[in-house]
Design an enzyme around this catalytic site. Sequence first.
Site, short mmCIF file in Angstrom:
data_model
loop_
_atom_site.label_atom_id
_atom_site.label_comp_id
_atom_site.label_asym_id
_atom_site.label_seq_id
_atom_site.Cartn_x
_atom_site.Cartn_y
_atom_site.Cartn_z
N PHE A 135 2.18 2.35 -3.43
CA PHE A 135 1.25 2.98 -4.36
C PHE A 135 0.65 4.28 -3.83
O PHE A 135 0.11 5.08 -4.61
CB PHE A 135 0.13 1.99 -4.74
N GLU A 136 0.71 4.50 -2.54
CA GLU A 136 0.18 5.74 -1.97
C GLU A 136 1.17 6.90 -2.10
O GLU A 136 0.77 8.05 -2.19
CB GLU A 136 -0.20 5.54 -0.50
N GLY A 137 2.47 6.61 -2.11
CA GLY A 137 3.47 7.68 -2.16
C GLY A 137 3.68 8.29 -0.79
O GLY A 137 2.80 8.24 0.07
N ARG A 184 -1.28 -1.70 -9.59
CA ARG A 184 -1.65 -2.03 -8.21
C ARG A 184 -2.40 -3.35 -8.14
O ARG A 184 -2.12 -4.20 -7.28
CB ARG A 184 -2.49 -0.91 -7.61
N ILE A 225 0.83 -1.20 0.00
CA ILE A 225 0.00 0.00 0.00
C ILE A 225 0.87 1.25 0.00
O ILE A 225 0.60 2.22 -0.72
CB ILE A 225 -0.95 0.00 1.21
#
Length: 266
Positions: free
Chosen positions: A118-120, A245, A115
């Site tokens: 992909f969230e940065g 993702r 997670i």
Amino acid sequence: MKFTIVTALTSVLALGASAYPIKGDTVNCRSGPGTSYAVKKTYNKGFEVKISCQTPGEVIEGVKLWDKTQDGCYVSDYYVKTGTSDYVAPKCPTSGGGGSCSKYPRSNQATVDLIAEFEGFRANVYTDPTGNPTVGYGHLCTKSGCTEVKYPIPLSKANGKKLLADDMKPKEKCLTEMTNDKVTLNANQYGALVSWTFNMGCGAAKGSSLIKRLNNGESPNKVISEELPKWVHGNGEVLPGLVRRRNAEVALAKKATSDKALPVKC
């Protein structure tokens, strides 16, 4: 002996008088203390319910208590006119029937890392496109300057992941609550679905064919491999970031592990 009989009779009469009117127009009574539980009955406005016990649950309009009625199902205390926001009945047992199990598995580190990828990450507070103060791996702050965050800002990546793990708890809980005892998931399969739910939201996940198929007892890896790749659209277009993702989530689900996640045993 007479005193005992009189006392018992008084208790029975008091219990019989403990009925409270429903104040919502049509109120669902569910198998557990939250809106992700199945609807068992529906009460109309003014119907008087008897409360056998009360328990904390999903917060509804600022009210955390849920009432277990003598029908054996749960309704938010927000919709019951008890005259107080405090307990008017004994606390429900923390385990047992009626869907009142409050346990849910925590995600493994592989899920947190997926997670986070992909969230940065942003170490300092910034304003997101919707105008909300944000920090870390997409944590939406509730206070100006993110003062509610218990980790020092600027965040380290390690603390950012701890904050992310905290933010994942509601998704872990709702995913657990929307699956039944037919669903057997290991930690990686569970983590893949937590990532998907974190990304798409509990409402979307709950109404999905993916959850329906799992609850029907189908093979988790088959369902995950066939269903997750469908969730790649935004504004009618296929988004490359979502494709990556979903592929990463499917790969995590297929990674073997002996660690068990669901079903939860209370």
